[in-house]
Design a protein around this motif. Sequence first.
Motif, PDB file in Angstrom:
ATOM      1  N   ALA A   1       0.827  -1.212   0.000  1.00  0.00           N
ATOM      2  CA  ALA A   1       0.000   0.000   0.000  1.00  0.00           C
ATOM      3  C   ALA A   1       0.858   1.257   0.000  1.00  0.00           C
ATOM      4  CB  ALA A   1      -0.934  -0.016   1.208  1.00  0.00           C
ATOM      5  N   VAL A   2       1.891   1.259   0.818  1.00  0.00           N
ATOM      6  CA  VAL A   2       2.784   2.429   0.869  1.00  0.00           C
ATOM      7  C   VAL A   2       3.553   2.568  -0.441  1.00  0.00           C
ATOM      8  CG1 VAL A   2       4.784   3.433   2.035  1.00  0.00           C
ATOM      9  CG2 VAL A   2       2.976   2.357   3.373  1.00  0.00           C
ATOM     10  N   GLY A   3       3.970   1.427  -1.011  1.00  0.00           N
ATOM     11  CA  GLY A   3       4.703   1.476  -2.269  1.00  0.00           C
ATOM     12  C   GLY A   3       3.873   2.003  -3.421  1.00  0.00           C
ATOM     13  N   VAL A   4       2.580   1.614  -3.458  1.00  0.00           N
ATOM     14  CA  VAL A   4       1.709   2.037  -4.559  1.00  0.00           C
ATOM     15  C   VAL A   4       1.284   3.489  -4.399  1.00  0.00           C
ATOM     16  CG1 VAL A   4      -0.531   1.662  -5.661  1.00  0.00           C
ATOM     17  CG2 VAL A   4       0.871  -0.296  -5.012  1.00  0.00           C
ATOM     18  N   GLY A   5       0.884   3.877  -3.173  1.00  0.00           N
ATOM     19  CA  GLY A   5       0.361   5.228  -2.972  1.00  0.00           C
ATOM     20  C   GLY A   5       1.290   6.181  -2.267  1.00  0.00           C
ATOM     21  N   GLY A   6       2.512   5.739  -2.028  1.00  0.00           N
ATOM     22  CA  GLY A   6       3.421   6.533  -1.215  1.00  0.00           C
ATOM     23  C   GLY A   6       3.872   7.833  -1.836  1.00  0.00           C
ATOM     24  N   LYS A   7       3.723   7.980  -3.172  1.00  0.00           N
ATOM     25  CA  LYS A   7       4.186   9.206  -3.815  1.00  0.00           C
ATOM     26  C   LYS A   7       3.419  10.433  -3.326  1.00  0.00           C
ATOM     27  CE  LYS A   7       1.136   8.617  -7.829  1.00  0.00           C
ATOM     28  NZ  LYS A   7       1.081   8.481  -9.304  1.00  0.00           N
ATOM     29  N   HIS A   8       2.202  10.204  -2.808  1.00  0.00           N
ATOM     30  CA  HIS A   8       1.415  11.334  -2.318  1.00  0.00           C
ATOM     31  C   HIS A   8       1.798  11.736  -0.892  1.00  0.00           C
ATOM     32  CE1 HIS A   8      -1.242  11.348  -5.773  1.00  0.00           C
ATOM     33  NE2 HIS A   8      -1.470  10.052  -5.628  1.00  0.00           N
ATOM     34  N   LEU A   9       2.492  10.843  -0.163  1.00  0.00           N
ATOM     35  CA  LEU A   9       2.766  11.108   1.243  1.00  0.00           C
ATOM     36  C   LEU A   9       3.718  12.291   1.450  1.00  0.00           C
ATOM     37  CD1 LEU A   9       3.112   7.448   2.612  1.00  0.00           C
ATOM     38  CD2 LEU A   9       1.190   9.020   2.896  1.00  0.00           C
ATOM     39  N   LYS A  10       4.449  12.663   0.412  1.00  0.00           N
ATOM     40  CA  LYS A  10       5.354  13.808   0.558  1.00  0.00           C
ATOM     41  C   LYS A  10       4.621  15.142   0.444  1.00  0.00           C
ATOM     42  CE  LYS A  10       6.608  13.772  -4.355  1.00  0.00           C
ATOM     43  NZ  LYS A  10       7.732  13.625  -5.325  1.00  0.00           N
ATOM     44  N   GLN A  11       3.352  15.100   0.062  1.00  0.00           N
ATOM     45  CA  GLN A  11       2.571  16.329  -0.084  1.00  0.00           C
ATOM     46  C   GLN A  11       1.921  16.666   1.262  1.00  0.00           C
ATOM     47  OE1 GLN A  11      -0.181  15.579  -3.266  1.00  0.00           O
ATOM     48  NE2 GLN A  11       1.421  14.954  -4.701  1.00  0.00           N
ATOM     49  N   GLN A  12       2.725  17.164   2.169  1.00  0.00           N
ATOM     50  CA  GLN A  12       2.260  17.443   3.522  1.00  0.00           C
ATOM     51  C   GLN A  12       1.620  18.826   3.608  1.00  0.00           C
ATOM     52  OE1 GLN A  12       2.927  15.071   6.266  1.00  0.00           O
ATOM     53  NE2 GLN A  12       3.231  13.825   4.436  1.00  0.00           N
TER      54      GLN A  12
ATOM     55  N   MET B   1      -5.272   4.594  -1.800  1.00  0.00           N
ATOM     56  CA  MET B   1      -3.839   4.415  -1.995  1.00  0.00           C
ATOM     57  C   MET B   1      -3.550   3.270  -2.966  1.00  0.00           C
ATOM     58  SD  MET B   1      -2.390   4.928   1.912  1.00  0.00           S
ATOM     59  CE  MET B   1      -0.684   4.589   1.456  1.00  0.00           C
ATOM     60  N   LEU B   2      -4.384   2.226  -2.930  1.00  0.00           N
ATOM     61  CA  LEU B   2      -4.147   1.031  -3.738  1.00  0.00           C
ATOM     62  C   LEU B   2      -4.901   1.054  -5.057  1.00  0.00           C
ATOM     63  CD1 LEU B   2      -4.278  -1.487  -0.791  1.00  0.00           C
ATOM     64  CD2 LEU B   2      -2.335  -1.234  -2.335  1.00  0.00           C
ATOM     65  N   GLN B   3      -5.656   2.101  -5.302  1.00  0.00           N
ATOM     66  CA  GLN B   3      -6.472   2.162  -6.526  1.00  0.00           C
ATOM     67  C   GLN B   3      -5.645   2.030  -7.804  1.00  0.00           C
ATOM     68  OE1 GLN B   3      -8.938   5.640  -6.797  1.00  0.00           O
ATOM     69  NE2 GLN B   3     -10.270   4.742  -8.345  1.00  0.00           N
ATOM     70  N   PRO B   4      -4.439   2.631  -7.888  1.00  0.00           N
ATOM     71  CA  PRO B   4      -3.659   2.476  -9.127  1.00  0.00           C
ATOM     72  C   PRO B   4      -3.300   1.030  -9.449  1.00  0.00           C
ATOM     73  CG  PRO B   4      -2.830   4.314  -7.832  1.00  0.00           C
ATOM     74  CD  PRO B   4      -3.814   3.601  -6.976  1.00  0.00           C
ATOM     75  N   ALA B   5      -3.354   0.138  -8.471  1.00  0.00           N
ATOM     76  CA  ALA B   5      -2.997  -1.268  -8.702  1.00  0.00           C
ATOM     77  C   ALA B   5      -4.155  -2.086  -9.236  1.00  0.00           C
ATOM     78  CB  ALA B   5      -2.467  -1.888  -7.411  1.00  0.00           C
ATOM     79  N   GLY B   6      -5.345  -1.455  -9.438  1.00  0.00           N
ATOM     80  CA  GLY B   6      -6.477  -2.150 -10.030  1.00  0.00           C
ATOM     81  C   GLY B   6      -7.010  -3.285  -9.178  1.00  0.00           C
ATOM     82  N   GLY B   7      -7.266  -4.421  -9.818  1.00  0.00           N
ATOM     83  CA  GLY B   7      -7.822  -5.582  -9.118  1.00  0.00           C
ATOM     84  C   GLY B   7      -6.907  -6.110  -8.038  1.00  0.00           C
ATOM     85  N   PHE B   8      -5.602  -6.060  -8.302  1.00  0.00           N
ATOM     86  CA  PHE B   8      -4.654  -6.510  -7.264  1.00  0.00           C
ATOM     87  C   PHE B   8      -4.732  -5.597  -6.048  1.00  0.00           C
ATOM     88  CE2 PHE B   8      -0.343  -6.289  -5.394  1.00  0.00           C
ATOM     89  CZ  PHE B   8      -0.254  -7.603  -4.937  1.00  0.00           C
ATOM     90  N   GLY B   9      -4.960  -4.315  -6.287  1.00  0.00           N
ATOM     91  CA  GLY B   9      -5.097  -3.375  -5.181  1.00  0.00           C
ATOM     92  C   GLY B   9      -6.297  -3.698  -4.318  1.00  0.00           C
ATOM     93  N   LYS B  10      -7.398  -4.129  -4.950  1.00  0.00           N
ATOM     94  CA  LYS B  10      -8.574  -4.526  -4.173  1.00  0.00           C
ATOM     95  C   LYS B  10      -8.285  -5.761  -3.333  1.00  0.00           C
ATOM     96  CE  LYS B  10     -12.352  -2.601  -6.898  1.00  0.00           C
ATOM     97  NZ  LYS B  10     -13.662  -2.886  -7.536  1.00  0.00           N
ATOM     98  N   PHE B  11      -7.509  -6.677  -3.890  1.00  0.00           N
ATOM     99  CA  PHE B  11      -7.146  -7.879  -3.127  1.00  0.00           C
ATOM    100  C   PHE B  11      -6.313  -7.504  -1.909  1.00  0.00           C
ATOM    101  CE2 PHE B  11      -3.912 -11.168  -2.306  1.00  0.00           C
ATOM    102  CZ  PHE B  11      -4.736 -12.198  -1.880  1.00  0.00           C
TER     103      PHE B  11
END
Length: 514
Positions: A228-239, A332-342
């Motif tokens: 989850a952090v790997g897929v959506g982590g790019k947004h975490l720097k936008q504090q 956060m996991l939405q970009p991973a599609g079906g795997f993100g839902k899993f």
Amino acid sequence: MSVDRSTDGESSPASTKVDEEKALAETTTNALPNVAVGESTEIFGQFSVWRELANCGVELRGVEPVPESERTDTRYLNVGTWLGASMLNLLPLTTGIVGTLDYGMSLRDCFLVIFFFSFTTAIPPCYMMTISPRTGLRQMVQARYSFGYYPNSVPLLLNMCSVMGFTMISAVVGGQCLVAVSDNSLSTNSGIAIIAIISMILTIAGYKIMHVFLRYAWIPSIVSIIIAVGVGGKHLKQQAAVEPVTAQTVITFASLIAGYMIPFAGTLGDYVVYMPPNAPRLRIFLYAWLGICIPSVTLMTLGAAIGATVSVTPSWSDAYNLNSIGGVMSAMLQPAGGFGKFVTLILALSVISNTAPSVYSLSLNFQVLAPGLYRIPRIIHVIISTGILIGVGIGAAEKFINSLESFLGVISYWSAGFVGIQLVEWLVFRHRDPATYDQSIWNDKSLLPSGIPALISLILPFAIVVPSMDQVWYVGPIAAKTGDLGFEFALVITPFIYYPLRKLEMKYFRNGRL
């Protein structure tokens, strides 16, 4: 046991009947290795269903003290894996997110408070955990040796509220994740019920099977969180930009962290009661301390990062407003599609590693709550506890964050006083001697202490604790100037009240006896 003999050397009919009953009792006890010899065994031990459950490894023992002969569990590392798995889920995220999103702190300041106060306030409950293998007593049964028979119901009820509150929060978060996975086709109420029922099944199995499950449950949890952090982590720097933190805010957030850690004092002993009296206390302490703190600090910090990002990331903000933490993790996991839902589904189910142990302790607490309840098998109390969890969780789901702030803050106060009383009893009055906790009197109100000194010591400090509270619904006059100091006052003042009152009780009302 002596047996009367007839003059011709044969057993009398009466003695034969006694021998037959004794043999039957021994056979039943052997067939039910996890059931304490007591009224619950006598009432339910004859039914084949209970024997079959015991043979499958299901724990049937309730709150009755565990005799030394049955304290044989030497898998000490299980303490760390049990607690590590219990904390390695979405629950700590909800505490961390409050620091940045609600209190307006920076991620750096949140991390420093989380790190320092988590490792500090976890020390007392983890130390108290090391006492249970030596006494063979469940945590809230051991409390009877200071709070007495009837007064013990007060901390017991408060402990049950604490356990139920944390369990409720976990169930709601898990349910919200299930809703996100289903694209909102599943209701939050249904998600909560699914989490609770799965937890109930695992909790019914009891100590041994739960230890096996939790030994490995942390693996899919940590993998899912990393993904989850790997897929959506790019947004975490936008504090989000924040104002400089004040000392008052730091103290109040620190009290929230204490409210997360200190209540473990009412449950941790339940998880090591089958370990031998000579179990290495330092190892058990370290396993518990690190097992709680490492995942909690890591995930609280991640929660703080998410909280600082939500307000400046529209997709996360919308998801948070719709499904709170569960919605954010799904976003956060939405970009991973079906795997993100899993992966989101795995995260939803990860909360079971927290809800199942909590329901386990809650069912044990029910057995101590009122006279005679210990005779009812623990499994029945598990079913009742699950029903309460579903009902309360559904009712609280609508105002989740506000409920979290209020709940985690308030429970720190009573638990801090409880810790102070228990430590004074163990260290000062009983001189760290487990033999002073006589197992034979655990359910005898005439031999246990009156509990009045402990009850007064728990209640009286609230005269200063209440003005020191800083909660959503109330800010006391002291807290308005200093921040929330209720936890500190409860922890420090309670022992100084308890010590002289307990001395007076022993001298004038118990003839020097503990």
